[in-house]
Design a protein around this motif. Structure first.
Motif, PDB file in Angstrom:
ATOM      1  N   GLN A  72       0.863  -1.174   0.000  1.00 36.38           N
ATOM      2  CA  GLN A  72       0.000   0.000   0.000  1.00 36.38           C
ATOM      3  C   GLN A  72       0.901   1.226   0.000  1.00 36.38           C
ATOM      4  O   GLN A  72       1.545   1.549   0.990  1.00 36.38           O
ATOM      5  CB  GLN A  72      -0.921   0.014   1.217  1.00 36.38           C
ATOM      6  CG  GLN A  72      -1.924   1.150   1.207  1.00 36.38           C
ATOM      7  CD  GLN A  72      -2.873   1.068   0.016  1.00 36.38           C
ATOM      8  OE1 GLN A  72      -3.498   0.033  -0.222  1.00 36.38           O
ATOM      9  NE2 GLN A  72      -2.972   2.154  -0.736  1.00 36.38           N
ATOM     10  N   CYS A  73       0.993   1.888  -1.148  1.00 31.26           N
ATOM     11  CA  CYS A  73       1.942   2.986  -1.297  1.00 31.26           C
ATOM     12  C   CYS A  73       1.426   4.252  -0.617  1.00 31.26           C
ATOM     13  O   CYS A  73       0.239   4.575  -0.690  1.00 31.26           O
ATOM     14  CB  CYS A  73       2.206   3.258  -2.776  1.00 31.26           C
ATOM     15  SG  CYS A  73       2.951   1.860  -3.643  1.00 31.26           S
ATOM     16  N   ASN A  74       2.335   4.956   0.029  1.00 34.45           N
ATOM     17  CA  ASN A  74       2.041   6.245   0.653  1.00 34.45           C
ATOM     18  C   ASN A  74       3.352   7.007   0.776  1.00 34.45           C
ATOM     19  O   ASN A  74       4.434   6.443   0.593  1.00 34.45           O
ATOM     20  CB  ASN A  74       1.353   6.058   2.016  1.00 34.45           C
ATOM     21  CG  ASN A  74       2.187   5.210   2.961  1.00 34.45           C
ATOM     22  OD1 ASN A  74       3.266   5.632   3.378  1.00 34.45           O
ATOM     23  ND2 ASN A  74       1.717   4.021   3.292  1.00 34.45           N
ATOM     24  N   PRO A  75       3.301   8.291   1.100  1.00 33.73           N
ATOM     25  CA  PRO A  75       4.531   9.092   1.155  1.00 33.73           C
ATOM     26  C   PRO A  75       5.554   8.610   2.177  1.00 33.73           C
ATOM     27  O   PRO A  75       6.744   8.933   2.068  1.00 33.73           O
ATOM     28  CB  PRO A  75       4.019  10.494   1.504  1.00 33.73           C
ATOM     29  CG  PRO A  75       2.611  10.515   1.009  1.00 33.73           C
ATOM     30  CD  PRO A  75       2.097   9.120   1.233  1.00 33.73           C
ATOM     31  N   ASP A  76       5.127   7.840   3.186  1.00 40.31           N
ATOM     32  CA  ASP A  76       6.055   7.367   4.216  1.00 40.31           C
ATOM     33  C   ASP A  76       6.774   6.082   3.816  1.00 40.31           C
ATOM     34  O   ASP A  76       7.694   5.642   4.515  1.00 40.31           O
ATOM     35  CB  ASP A  76       5.305   7.113   5.532  1.00 40.31           C
ATOM     36  CG  ASP A  76       4.731   8.397   6.112  1.00 40.31           C
ATOM     37  OD1 ASP A  76       5.315   9.467   5.839  1.00 40.31           O
ATOM     38  OD2 ASP A  76       3.711   8.333   6.819  1.00 40.31           O
TER      39      ASP A  76
END
Length: 319
Positions: A72-76
């Motif tokens: 699950q891609c996210n900025p972190d």
């Protein structure tokens, strides 16, 4: 080579049925996904949230008995969260590699354009070379390895633009779109007793998929059809409205996809119609138009249509 036998045809039909039971009214998109899988290519699904992108990929993973991982891609998200990391073991007095989720057969990168460009770049080696390098050591990925990524439109909140180098590594890009009225009504009843994903049964293992990929490579391509592919690719680079045309990697991807598409259609040879149908999905995301052309209302689709009119279609003459 021979066209798909009864066993292969039954397997492909079952795979289609499985996917279409979860994504109603999207037969063409299901066929595109299977085409990319049999061609050994990666797929980028771009659409607004809630149209079934992730469901389609999970349906494929459940239909194929292989390793499946989801990011699950996210900025972190960090690059090592994808590739894995070397951890020091005091007892062994050495660094041990702890594999990341990329070590799998089917990898779902959900909302890939919400990750930073540095994290996205961690997938470049995996997509092209089917390996990852961590602390100087190269680790091969399982075969087959297929990346299936979803992304939201770039004007949505919290999204990053995928760089051209990464887009070029996706064999295909397409969208699912909203269903029509009747299909959306059927969805209401199809999930009344649970999600269709919960009822899916595995159809094949990864070994069978690898066997099909080998047979796809044997599909015949006539020299005239190969010329047709190259001519289309070269026209994208020469067109006055195009700033960046299709790369040689795109030309190879189009031919590979056409072979898989022909195989699914129970043919042992590629025809020009296969090329014309697949070109927008293989070349579209790789082409960049000049700003003046975009201002004038030109689109990649309209440019490709004009190119099709300029390139002579090979015709088979009966003896």
């Amino acid at each position: 080579m021979d066209a798909p036998g009864m066993e292969e045809f039954t397997l492909l039909k079952q795979l289609k049925t499985n996917l279409e039971s979860c994504i109603l009214g999207k037969q063409a998109e299901v066929e595109l996904l299977l085409t990319a899988v049999l061609a050994g290519g990666h797929v980028l699904l771009e659409d607004v949230p809630g149209t079934g992108k992730t469901v389609l990929i999970k349906a494929l993973a459940k239909s194929v008995q292989g390793q499946f991982r989801r990011i699950q891609c996210n900025p972190d998200l960090l690059p090592t969260d994808i590739t894995g990391v070397a951890i020091y073991h005091p007892k062994e007095e050495t660094f041990m590699f702890r594999p990341g989720p990329v070590m799998t057969n089917i990898l779902l990168a959900d909302e890939i354009n919400r990750a930073t460009t540095k994290t996205q770049s961690a997938l470049l080696e995996a997509m092209e070379e089917h390996s990852v390098t961590v602390d100087g050591d190269c680790h091969a990925l399982p075969e087959p390895f297929i990346l299936l990524a979803t992304q939201n439109p770039i004007d949505f909140e919290g999204t990053y633009v995928l760089p051209e180098a990464q887009l070029d590594r996706f064999m295909m890009k397409f969208s699912l779109g909203y269903p029509d009225h009747e299909t959306e009504k059927k969805m209401l009843f199809s999930q009344a007793s649970g999600h269709p994903l919960d009822r899916l049964e595995p159809i094949a293992d990864v070994r069978r998929i690898t066997d099909l990929q080998q047979k796809v490579r044997q599909v015949h391509v006539d020299d005239a059809v190969a010329d047709y592919v190259v001519s289309i690719a070269r026209k994208t680079r020469e067109h006055s409205s195009v700033f960046l045309g299709a790369s040689p990697r795109a030309t190879i991807a189009l031919l590979q996809a056409s072979k898989a598409f022909a195989y699914i259609r129970e043919r042992e040879y590629v025809i020009p119609d296969d090329i014309k149908f697949l070109t927008p999905y293989v070349f579209g995301h790789r082409m960049i138009l000049h700003s003046e052309a975009r201002i004038e209302g030109m689109t990649v689709e309209s440019v490709l249509q004009s190119i099709f009119q300029q390139v002579r279609v090979p015709v088979r003459l009966e003896k």
